[in-house]
Design an enzyme around this catalytic site. Structure first.
Site, mmCIF file in Angstrom:
data_model
loop_
_atom_site.group_PDB
_atom_site.id
_atom_site.type_symbol
_atom_site.label_atom_id
_atom_site.label_comp_id
_atom_site.label_asym_id
_atom_site.label_seq_id
_atom_site.Cartn_x
_atom_site.Cartn_y
_atom_site.Cartn_z
ATOM 1 N N GLN A 1 0.858 -1.188 0.000
ATOM 2 C CA GLN A 1 0.000 0.000 0.000
ATOM 3 C C GLN A 1 0.890 1.232 0.000
ATOM 4 O O GLN A 1 1.924 1.256 0.684
ATOM 5 C CB GLN A 1 -0.888 0.033 1.261
ATOM 6 N N GLU A 2 0.457 2.280 -0.704
ATOM 7 C CA GLU A 2 1.289 3.469 -0.870
ATOM 8 C C GLU A 2 1.667 4.146 0.447
ATOM 9 O O GLU A 2 2.685 4.816 0.537
ATOM 10 C CB GLU A 2 0.566 4.491 -1.758
ATOM 11 N N SER A 3 0.858 3.956 1.467
ATOM 12 C CA SER A 3 1.113 4.600 2.757
ATOM 13 C C SER A 3 2.416 4.144 3.400
ATOM 14 O O SER A 3 2.901 4.764 4.338
ATOM 15 C CB SER A 3 -0.041 4.288 3.705
ATOM 16 N N ASN B 1 1.107 11.450 -5.059
ATOM 17 C CA ASN B 1 1.683 10.797 -3.870
ATOM 18 C C ASN B 1 3.108 10.293 -4.082
ATOM 19 O O ASN B 1 3.707 9.739 -3.167
ATOM 20 C CB ASN B 1 0.797 9.642 -3.430
#
Lengths: 266, 311, 311, 266
Positions: A54-56, B104
């Site tokens: 996940q990008e987080s 992002n």
């Protein structure tokens, strides 16, 4: 031979379509909902050595329930590695290690360009959407992009109002010309009616398979561009018994996937 | 020489109208107590930034404290689009914020560049998208495209960001500001270290000796920190790993409230203006929803293994 | 699907003559067992890199396995200049290595750029020094100076490095390669992640469940790892925090030995060629210096606190 | 008034000279030996809130013995923060947070340029030295550089054979022209004979104070360039009683500093 129970719902079918696009050993970057479900179905069926991030900042999480966001608390305990955005988006994605990315959008066009920014004019939008988030870099840099979309003439379009995430942009050669890495780009659009793939020469999405309760005619009529149809177009394989068992018994025992029916995925 | 102070004082002293703020968090460790205090003090003309913004940014925009937003994304996640954000952009309520949009990948890289003293940084995304066609208050400095001096290929460069203040919420910090986290990091480390000064909000203040038992967990060193605020439950309705869970019901409450301007203002009155600080907020929460609901958010007991740095 | 194998096999399979190797460590966690195995297998024409190189790099140069060195520094620290390094550069013994020199800012940044898919990275050092006036095998691609497209100021850009193989020694890893460290990091994280594949040497192999108890300690994910080798005492005469101390006496032994070509070769025979693997090396160490000396290097017991990632 | 015991050794005096250059609250990047000793003396005397970092990734270590290298095991337990080179050299130094850096070199010239690379020709050196390591970025980016050197005509030179670390390079304006940050550069050269400072206009090192057993004449005669002498040149203040107590009782109870006498610091 596979058994295909007929009590599935459309989001389950779509998740299975996504799962079948994943090859064993793939490194998959996921958000929430279908993508996570698809990648996890794949891990339990055709791609046991696929891993998810996940990008987080999370790699190979072991959530005990479906994650409701990429920052969900259930992604923390048991993961193999947790860092931050620069680790996942920079160290894994930008450096070319991610095989598969899942994206969805409020608008998707025939070249697989995705809009999650605005409906209407950018300065005076009819509807302001969330923005890129991780979508643009995932769409730019993962080797294969799986797009999830609702199949109607508002969500699919000849040309998106705003390219948040580039697909094949204006067609053949466009990605290369802008400097996007070779061997990347959309691989498939999975809708609630059909699976579309991209023509190697024209880079346009064409109809590959229609879902069991749909038809070539319906899909073509719901598509706002002149949709080409594959010579060997056929019905999408429904969810297999073992795929459904994974969804219902392991991944999503509380049936949270049903909320997607309320969002139009029927 | 302790930097410990109440949030009220930290925000009064270190957040100035017109400042450029990085506000960390990713549902995980959102510094909500600080966000509420900024609204309570009616700060003006702030520029705010973070990758993947959520309810806290939506609330600041609705409350009118924001002039500019350097962002990538803003939504309420599970609860759909940010209502205040949409009203600001679509209907100029309370006013239209100015927006500079990245992704992002690129925004965290710009903060990383800022944290590391790099003037700019090359990124491989955004090419071929309309994100390169819209420019706002950063103008021509939003990005540059050059031919790489190494191989001639077109390369997007984005500039370093150096916010005036960073505000982050962490699991623990000492009274000088050495701040430690574990679990999802988002862009907290790069964002905090890119800033000229940092306000550290934490679940617990620990001794310098406890920090020194596990220095690899520190993401911000004390010399960058202006204020340390002990705010247990300070990320609510977000979560803090090892302390408490996301409050899904409260997220729904905010969604419902923010559907209308009136509802949003009532929400602000109840949860921001009518409570003096985080302690009063938690008190009100327990009064309103009951202690069992509050207690139910508490994290399960699931500790790992200790390590040694000895030789 | 486990990637666990003996060091002999890992080096045979994954280190190819002519490869470009990043070798981590900073006295702290030097992968000495791997370095000895590379020498034992008489690899040739390697390009090696790390910021602040020490005895391990000196030994590889003296053993003749190195063709090129992308470096910043090489010394024996407390024990003065690297003898083999000097003999190579000054007297071409066993041959003159080619040398491309950077600094402890620019080289880690080049590895970071490599790890993050950035083609190059701006650095603020080296300007005004003769490091910009000497170029070796990297030629004109050692660096470029451009006028910043943002403000026109002269800016040094250095290229990303992507080694063929990285070799690091860590405290613990699982059998798929998820590698965890605590304590001094040097350039291990960026170097390992910049490489096309990684050989992880570790003090102990732990279960995937143990890794998952503290995922914020992981610096390399399993998908980058080709081989995992359990090598207790694998960093000796360097140290591993929480496991064992630096062996100062052994450092002195190497210094004395490497003062002459003959002494160096005797040292290699005794500690590399005449021992089959790390187990035999440790056995020989105990035989030679006694168990109390060995035991004395063991780290003190000084564990910190466990944390929870639960919600 | 300070008491000055007369049983000190020269490395102790030099360490004290370094300590006095540190201001309270300074962030100091140190290597080993004198620099660490100086910074720690300062912490116990004139600069209690100074903090130290090592390039290997350590901030505010609490070693129980003098560190013998920047990667010494004693720097790990008790530090406030441990990361890697990119954290200390990038996030702290390159971003402009470091106030004071200590450097030494095999050659130091009148503009404070330092050579730790080669003696003689680069391609065919008489003596190959370790190289830059952290020296170049520290000398380029810390606000004030304190240089430690042996005072003889070999170690000090009109012009170093190789500029590993830039001082004022060719004189006034040189640093600015190359793009080095404003407000950085060498502040002082501390030798075993004297303390030299840099003239604001010419950027040349001049004699500020000579050590108690030396003299202006001796220092000038041991310096290979035409050394200017300050109008208020005077004797260096010897170590104060409290400074020596810190060195001998707290920082270095085993007297490891004595090894510097063997290296010529007499």
């Amino acid at each position: 031979m596979h058994t295909h129970p007929d009590d599935y719902i459309k989001p389950e079918l779509m998740a299975c379509c996504g799962a079948r696009e994943i090859t064993d050993g793939n490194i998959v970057i996921v958000g929430t909902g279908f993508p996570t479900m698809s990648a996890n179905i794949a891990k339990y069926t055709n791609a046991p050595n696929a891993t998810l991030m996940q990008e987080s900042g999370v790699y190979d999480a072991r959530p005990v329930r479906p994650a409701l966001s990429v920052g969900d608390p259930c992604l923390n305990p048991g993961a193999a590695m947790i860092g931050g955005l620069v680790d996942v988006m920079g160290m894994f994605l930008q450096s070319g290690w991610v095989d598969v990315g899942f994206l969805s959008g409020s608008q998707v066009d025939k070249f697989g360009n995705i809009n999650t920014t605005v409906i209407g004019d950018y300065e005076k939008p009819t509807s302001r959407l969330p923005g890129s988030g991780g979508a643009n870099p995932i769409g730019s840099l993962a080797k294969k992009i799986l797009i999830i979309a609702l199949h109607d003439k508002r969500r699919l379009s000849e040309r998106v109002d705003f390219i948040t995430t580039p697909g094949y942009i204006d067609g053949p050669g466009s990605r290369e010309k802008r400097g996007l890495p070779a061997g990347t780009g959309p691989g498939v659009i999975i809708t609630n009616k059909a699976v579309l793939r991209f023509d190697d020469d024209t880079k346009e999405a064409y109809l590959a398979t229609y879902h069991p309760d749909s038809s070539v005619d319906e899909v073509v009529s719901l598509t706002p561009w002149d949709l080409k149809v594959s010579d060997d177009v056929h019905e999408t394989e429904p969810p297999r018994e073992e795929e459904l068992r994974v969804v219902r018994e392991i991944l999503d025992p509380f049936g949270m996937i049903k909320i997607y029916e309320g969002r139009g995925y029927v | 020489m302790s930097k410990v102070m109440p949030m009220k004082e930290a925000v009064q002293r270190y957040v100035i109208d017109g400042d450029f703020l990085f506000i960390g968090g990713y549902i995980c460790r959102t510094p909500f107590a600080a966000v509420h205090e900024i609204i309570r003090q009616k700060k003006r003309d702030l520029t705010i930034t973070r990758s993947n913004a959520a309810d806290d940014f939506d609330m600041m925009i609705g409350a009118g404290v924001v002039k500019r937003f350097i962002g990538t994304f803003l939504s309420l996640g599970l609860y759909g689009l940010g209502r205040c954000y949409r009203r600001s952009i679509e209907k100029e309520i309370p006013h239209k914020i100015e927006l500079e949009e990245y992704t992002n990948l690129s925004l965290p890289m710009m903060l990383m560049a800022g944290s590391m003293g790099m003037p700019f940084v090359p990124v491989k995304d955004m090419a071929g998208s309309d994100l390169l066609n819209v420019k706002s208050f950063m103008g021509e400095d939003k990005y540059k495209v050059i031919d790489s001096p190494f191989d001639g290929s077109p390369t997007v460069l984005v500039p370093a960001l150096n916010p005036d203040v960073a505000i982050i919420h962490v699991q623990q910090a000492d009274e000088m500001g050495n701040a430690q986290i574990w679990g999802i990091g988002g862009d907290c480390k790069v964002g905090a270290n890119a800033a000229k000064k940092v306000i550290v909000s934490c679940e617990r203040i620990v001794s310098r000796e406890v920090i020194g038992k596990d220095p690899s967990r520190t993401i911000v060193p004390d010399f960058k920190v202006a204020a340390v605020v002990e705010e247990p439950f300070g990320a609510h309705p977000g979560y803090t790993p090892g302390f408490y869970d996301v409050d899904f019901s409260f997220g729904s409450l905010y969604q419902q409230a923010s559907n209308t301007v009136e509802g949003f203002e009532e929400f602000l009155n109840e949860w921001v203006f009518d409570v003096e600080d985080r302690t009063a907020y938690v008190g009100h929460y327990i009064e309103r929803f009951g202690y069992p609901t509050f207690k139910n958010l508490e994290a399960a007991f699931d500790f790992g293994y200790p390590v040694s740095y000895a030789y």
